[in-house]
Write an enzyme that holds these catalytic residues in place. Structure first.
Site, mmCIF file in Angstrom:
data_model
loop_
_atom_site.group_PDB
_atom_site.id
_atom_site.type_symbol
_atom_site.label_atom_id
_atom_site.label_comp_id
_atom_site.label_asym_id
_atom_site.label_seq_id
_atom_site.Cartn_x
_atom_site.Cartn_y
_atom_site.Cartn_z
ATOM 1 N N CYS A 58 0.729 -1.096 -0.092
ATOM 2 C CA CYS A 58 0.057 -0.073 0.057
ATOM 3 C C CYS A 58 0.899 1.251 0.015
ATOM 4 O O CYS A 58 2.206 1.147 0.427
ATOM 5 C CB CYS A 58 -0.981 0.127 1.395
ATOM 6 S SG CYS A 58 -1.895 -1.466 1.328
ATOM 7 N N GLU A 92 17.878 -18.860 -13.829
ATOM 8 C CA GLU A 92 16.868 -17.802 -14.172
ATOM 9 C C GLU A 92 17.728 -16.559 -14.466
ATOM 10 O O GLU A 92 17.380 -15.842 -15.325
ATOM 11 C CB GLU A 92 15.922 -17.528 -13.187
ATOM 12 C CG GLU A 92 14.652 -18.486 -13.107
ATOM 13 C CD GLU A 92 13.728 -17.992 -12.040
ATOM 14 O OE1 GLU A 92 12.691 -17.373 -12.226
ATOM 15 O OE2 GLU A 92 14.203 -18.154 -10.497
ATOM 16 N N HIS A 132 25.390 -41.868 -8.342
ATOM 17 C CA HIS A 132 24.602 -42.592 -9.228
ATOM 18 C C HIS A 132 24.545 -41.925 -10.599
ATOM 19 O O HIS A 132 23.466 -42.346 -11.462
ATOM 20 C CB HIS A 132 23.055 -42.977 -8.445
ATOM 21 C CG HIS A 132 23.066 -43.683 -7.419
ATOM 22 N ND1 HIS A 132 23.485 -44.983 -7.259
ATOM 23 C CD2 HIS A 132 22.942 -43.173 -6.160
ATOM 24 C CE1 HIS A 132 23.416 -45.292 -6.135
ATOM 25 N NE2 HIS A 132 22.986 -44.240 -5.359
ATOM 26 N N TRP A 170 -3.076 -2.468 -1.730
ATOM 27 C CA TRP A 170 -2.586 -3.990 -1.879
ATOM 28 C C TRP A 170 -3.465 -4.735 -0.721
ATOM 29 O O TRP A 170 -2.810 -4.878 0.285
ATOM 30 C CB TRP A 170 -1.236 -3.968 -1.873
ATOM 31 C CG TRP A 170 -0.672 -5.416 -2.201
ATOM 32 C CD1 TRP A 170 -0.189 -6.183 -1.034
ATOM 33 C CD2 TRP A 170 -0.482 -6.193 -3.221
ATOM 34 N NE1 TRP A 170 0.210 -7.624 -1.560
ATOM 35 C CE2 TRP A 170 0.156 -7.323 -2.791
ATOM 36 C CE3 TRP A 170 -0.855 -5.921 -4.696
ATOM 37 C CZ2 TRP A 170 0.205 -8.398 -3.921
ATOM 38 C CZ3 TRP A 170 -0.518 -6.939 -5.693
ATOM 39 C CH2 TRP A 170 0.163 -8.250 -5.391
ATOM 40 N N ASN A 204 -1.142 2.221 6.266
ATOM 41 C CA ASN A 204 -0.466 1.009 5.879
ATOM 42 C C ASN A 204 -0.183 -0.001 7.118
ATOM 43 O O ASN A 204 0.266 0.629 8.141
ATOM 44 C CB ASN A 204 0.785 1.288 5.406
ATOM 45 C CG ASN A 204 0.623 1.784 3.804
ATOM 46 O OD1 ASN A 204 -0.507 1.973 3.376
ATOM 47 N ND2 ASN A 204 1.624 2.419 3.279
ATOM 48 N N GLY A 205 -0.230 -1.175 6.934
ATOM 49 C CA GLY A 205 0.053 -1.948 8.250
ATOM 50 C C GLY A 205 -0.870 -3.187 8.485
ATOM 51 O O GLY A 205 -1.735 -3.333 7.745
ATOM 52 N N ARG A 210 4.299 -0.476 -6.652
ATOM 53 C CA ARG A 210 4.445 -1.306 -5.641
ATOM 54 C C ARG A 210 3.253 -2.095 -5.471
ATOM 55 O O ARG A 210 3.436 -2.963 -4.626
ATOM 56 C CB ARG A 210 4.351 -0.526 -4.333
ATOM 57 C CG ARG A 210 5.473 0.619 -4.006
ATOM 58 C CD ARG A 210 5.182 1.901 -3.148
ATOM 59 N NE ARG A 210 4.662 1.310 -1.969
ATOM 60 C CZ ARG A 210 5.535 1.703 -1.124
ATOM 61 N NH1 ARG A 210 6.624 2.496 -0.797
ATOM 62 N NH2 ARG A 210 5.162 1.257 0.398
ATOM 63 N N GLU A 258 15.934 -25.009 -5.424
ATOM 64 C CA GLU A 258 15.521 -23.560 -5.455
ATOM 65 C C GLU A 258 16.829 -22.623 -5.911
ATOM 66 O O GLU A 258 16.858 -21.798 -6.653
ATOM 67 C CB GLU A 258 14.901 -22.987 -4.334
ATOM 68 C CG GLU A 258 14.654 -21.447 -4.204
ATOM 69 C CD GLU A 258 13.827 -21.017 -5.447
ATOM 70 O OE1 GLU A 258 13.191 -21.880 -6.038
ATOM 71 O OE2 GLU A 258 13.507 -19.702 -5.665
ATOM 72 N N LYS A 286 17.153 -20.486 -9.206
ATOM 73 C CA LYS A 286 17.604 -19.009 -9.047
ATOM 74 C C LYS A 286 18.784 -18.525 -9.976
ATOM 75 O O LYS A 286 18.644 -17.795 -10.658
ATOM 76 C CB LYS A 286 17.863 -18.402 -7.679
ATOM 77 C CG LYS A 286 16.498 -18.246 -6.691
ATOM 78 C CD LYS A 286 15.808 -17.095 -7.044
ATOM 79 C CE LYS A 286 14.582 -17.342 -7.955
ATOM 80 N NZ LYS A 286 13.666 -18.060 -7.482
ATOM 81 N N LYS A 345 6.406 -12.832 -15.239
ATOM 82 C CA LYS A 345 6.167 -12.787 -13.732
ATOM 83 C C LYS A 345 4.944 -13.664 -13.525
ATOM 84 O O LYS A 345 4.919 -14.284 -12.489
ATOM 85 C CB LYS A 345 5.738 -11.332 -13.508
ATOM 86 C CG LYS A 345 6.026 -11.097 -11.787
ATOM 87 C CD LYS A 345 7.138 -11.514 -11.118
ATOM 88 C CE LYS A 345 7.063 -11.704 -9.664
ATOM 89 N NZ LYS A 345 8.043 -12.442 -9.035
HETATM 90 C C1 F6R Z 1 11.070 -18.295 -10.342
HETATM 91 C C2 F6R Z 1 9.481 -17.932 -10.418
HETATM 92 C C3 F6R Z 1 8.707 -18.913 -11.167
HETATM 93 C C4 F6R Z 1 7.275 -19.112 -10.286
HETATM 94 C C5 F6R Z 1 6.224 -19.973 -11.125
HETATM 95 C C6 F6R Z 1 5.062 -20.126 -10.459
HETATM 96 O O1 F6R Z 1 11.602 -17.411 -9.755
HETATM 97 O O2 F6R Z 1 9.032 -16.944 -9.978
HETATM 98 O O3 F6R Z 1 9.192 -20.247 -11.199
HETATM 99 O O4 F6R Z 1 7.531 -19.331 -9.103
HETATM 100 O O5 F6R Z 1 5.977 -19.398 -12.511
HETATM 101 O O6 F6R Z 1 4.378 -18.766 -10.447
HETATM 102 P P1 F6R Z 1 3.189 -18.574 -9.054
HETATM 103 O O7 F6R Z 1 4.008 -18.907 -7.745
HETATM 104 O O8 F6R Z 1 2.852 -17.250 -9.485
HETATM 105 O O9 F6R Z 1 2.102 -19.714 -9.608
#
Ligand code: F6R
Length: 616
Positions: free
Chosen positions: A2, A496, A512, A79, A105-106, A27, A489, A493, A611
């Protein structure tokens, strides 16, 4: 997240508010609104409140037709955290008589109790938000005090939680009362008057000399100036900070990129996701549980379904759902689950994890699971998103909007939320005593502090490790148990954001097959924190080292032995093994980012990625 804006002075307030809100839109938002002080036909001042669901542009076009020459007002982009996105839930919120308006906010932790008490005293609530209690509390206090600043001070003294707050009152034209605790508030005096905002970006055109209010400080803004006070109302002399950021830096809160900003937000995400979740008697409070305790008790199988990073949060969850609640749990990529014929009965719980709440595969898997009779629980960052709407129950991760494409803070919010769900299931099934659940909950909260220490203390070792990894063509991440989930993970990262090929393996599986990859200089990145399988991980690393691998480890503070087999050690604080994914992920996020920067990559917008993945 927010955003708050407020102005009082010698210029049209509405344009300043809209400009400030537009600046803060990056944001995240689901609705926006303003409250403007205007003189009525009878000469008496009143507040006009204009709110809109959607983008600030919608509010701006509505305000275009607004003719009153108001020079004082407050505004907000929301938000959602409490209550769905709707006009009624958009800020500003007003008192019963409409003469007081607030933006906030909060989180008000004790809002349910306060709301009930206020309703008993005759207050009528118009929204589902926690914020609205402020409007009514200030209204009551104003009735006694006749002074807005004193009324705000009295109101916040009754609130437990976090607030950045700005309030106006039609009976005190030209005054904005401001309060802060654990949520940013910035104030400044410009040529045209006094400004308040939750983000410096909304102020930098008006002034670059700002005051960042500290917790439990208050400010009274009038066209003539700003008076800051403490919680007793005593005048204080706040420190003025000169901001020389450009717009781009201001959006990123002074960080060079959103990824780093969001990694640094993780201690807050842990705290916000947990705030108000456990009552004094150890009961857990879930946003929208949607399932009766009997239905929860009947659950005999859990599937966690998700994609990408969210899937990795599921791998962590499997360990605690099985470990604490003793319910068999499988984790599946939603894209696979939807095309299988999984065994689902009415006592199956499907937990769908999605930051965006709109990933096509996850949604399709939810629909399929529901048709087959499963109960569905959503873990998402977006209130009112399709995943939230289509699930029986929801926990919101309180990460606030994530802008960098690679997920960081959402991942941490997901793990914390999944752990809450695991604790709930364990309690309902009497698999953990209240005492143990309380202790685990407290230790989960302690990870906020531990992440902060990693952020404060590990940058040199992470940078050195990144220099070793960045020139490689490929890297292998390994770990066992919780460490394996984090290795997956970590590898995601790295690939990506740095475009470096990376693969993750359970360390015990190395011999293996993957060990054939190891040649001199090949980076092996291991989660080697103190855990029941620590010794096994160490011997797996010895095998890699013997073949010339460059070994990077994330290890537990005080572990000197690990230096004998690792070329680079990144130390993190000791935590119970089940919480290590929360802490151990952080250095791997930073490592990926550093390696990407060394390779000249754009860490916020990696190529080929979106995203939210709303297509199959
Ligand atoms: C990696 C990443 C993606 C998402 C995936 C699922 O950094 O952001 O692998 O995790 O596309 O997205 P959501 O969580 O929005 O379903």
């Amino acid at each position: 997240m927010c955003g708050i804006i407020g102005f009082t002075g010698r210029s049209q307030a509405k344009d300043i508010l809209v400009e400030g809100l537009t600046r803060m839109e990056y944001r995240g938002y689901d609705s926006a609104g303003v409250a403007l002080e205007v003189a009525g036909a009878d000469g008496e001042a009143r507040l006009d409140v204009i709110r809109r669901v959607g983008k600030v542009a919608g509010l701006a076009s509505e305000l275009e037709g607004y003719k009153d020459e108001s020079t004082c007002g407050i505004g907000h982009t929301r938000w959602a955290t409490h209550g769905r996105p709707s006009t009624a839930n958009a800020h500003p919120h007003t008192s019963c008589d409409g003469r007081i308006a607030v933006v906030h906010n909060g989180i008000v932790e004790n809002f349910a109790e306060l709301r009930e008490e206020l309703q008993d005293r005759g207050h009528e609530f118009k929204s589902d938000t926690d914020t609205e209690v402020f409007a009514h509390l200030i209204e009551e206090a104003y009735g006694c005090e006749g002074d807005l600043m004193a009324a705000v001070r009295e109101a916040v003294s009754q609130v437990a939680g976090a607030y950045g707050l700005a309030a106006v009152c039609a009976d005190e034209p030209g005054t904005i009362a401001v309060a802060r605790k654990d949520s940013p508030i910035i104030i400044g005096m410009g040529e045209m008057g006094a400004y308040v905002a939750s983000d410096v970006i909304a102020l930098i055109d008006a002034t670059r000399d700002v005051v960042v209010l500290a917790d439990d400080q208050f400010a009274k803004l009038t066209p003539e100036g700003i008076e800051c006070t403490d919680s007793e109302g005593r005048a204080i002399q706040p420190e003025v900070t000169h901001v020389d950021w450009d717009l781009d830096m201001a959006e990123k809160g002074g960080y060079p990129d959103f990824m780093l900003k969001e990694i640094h937000e993780q201690p807050r995400v842990v705290r916000d996701t947990l705030v108000g979740r456990m009552s004094a008697n150890g009961e857990l409070d879930i946003d929208e549980l949607g399932l009766s305790l009997q239905e929860l008790n009947d659950i005999d199988r859990v599937y966690v379904i998700a994609c990408g990073t969210s899937y990795h949060a599921g791998l962590v969850a499997k360990n605690v759902i099985e470990g604490w609640a003793r319910i068999p749990c499988e984790v599946e990529a939603a894209s696979e689950f939807r095309y299988r014929d999984p065994i689902i009965t009415p006592s199956t719980l499907v937990v769908a994890v999605s930051q965006s709440g709109e990933t096509a595969d996850t949604l399709a898997a939810i629909r399929d699971a529901r048709i087959k009779g499963a109960k569905v629980f959503g873990i998402t960052n977006v209130v009112g998103s399709p995943v939230a709407r289509e699930s029986d129950g929801v926990i919101y991760t309180k990460a606030n909007k994530e802008i960098a494409v690679a997920s960081t803070k959402s991942f941490i919010g997901q793990i914390v939320s999944l752990m809450l769900l695991a604790l709930l299931l364990a309690q309902v099934k009497y698999r953990l005593s209240t005492k143990t659940a309380r202790m685990l909950f407290r230790e989960l909260g302690d990870t906020a502090e531990q992440i902060q220490r990693i952020l404060d203390e590990s940058s040199d070792s992470i940078h050195e490790a990144a220099e070793a990894v960045a020139p490689a063509h490929s890297a292998l991440f390994v770990g066992r148990g919780m460490g394996a989930a984090i290795a997956y993970e970590g590898a995601l990262k790295l690939k990506e954001v740095s475009y470096l090929h990376a693969e993750a393996y359970a360390a015990g599986e190395m011999k293996h097959g993957p060990i054939a990859l190891i040649e001199p200089g090949f980076p092996v990145i291991a989660v080697a924190t103190k855990s029941p399988t620590y010794d096994k991980v160490v011997s797996n690393l010895m095998e890699c080292r013997a073949r010339g691998a460059v070994v990077v480890t994330v290890a537990t503070e005080g572990d000197e032995e690990i230096k004998k087999i690792a070329d680079h050690v990144i130390y993190i604080p000791q935590v119970r093994d089940c919480f290590s994914p929360i802490t151990a992920s952080v250095p791997l996020q930073l490592l990926a980012r550093e390696a990407a920067l060394l390779r000249g990559c754009d860490v916020d917008q990696p190529r080929n990625l979106a995203k939210s993945v709303t297509v199959e």
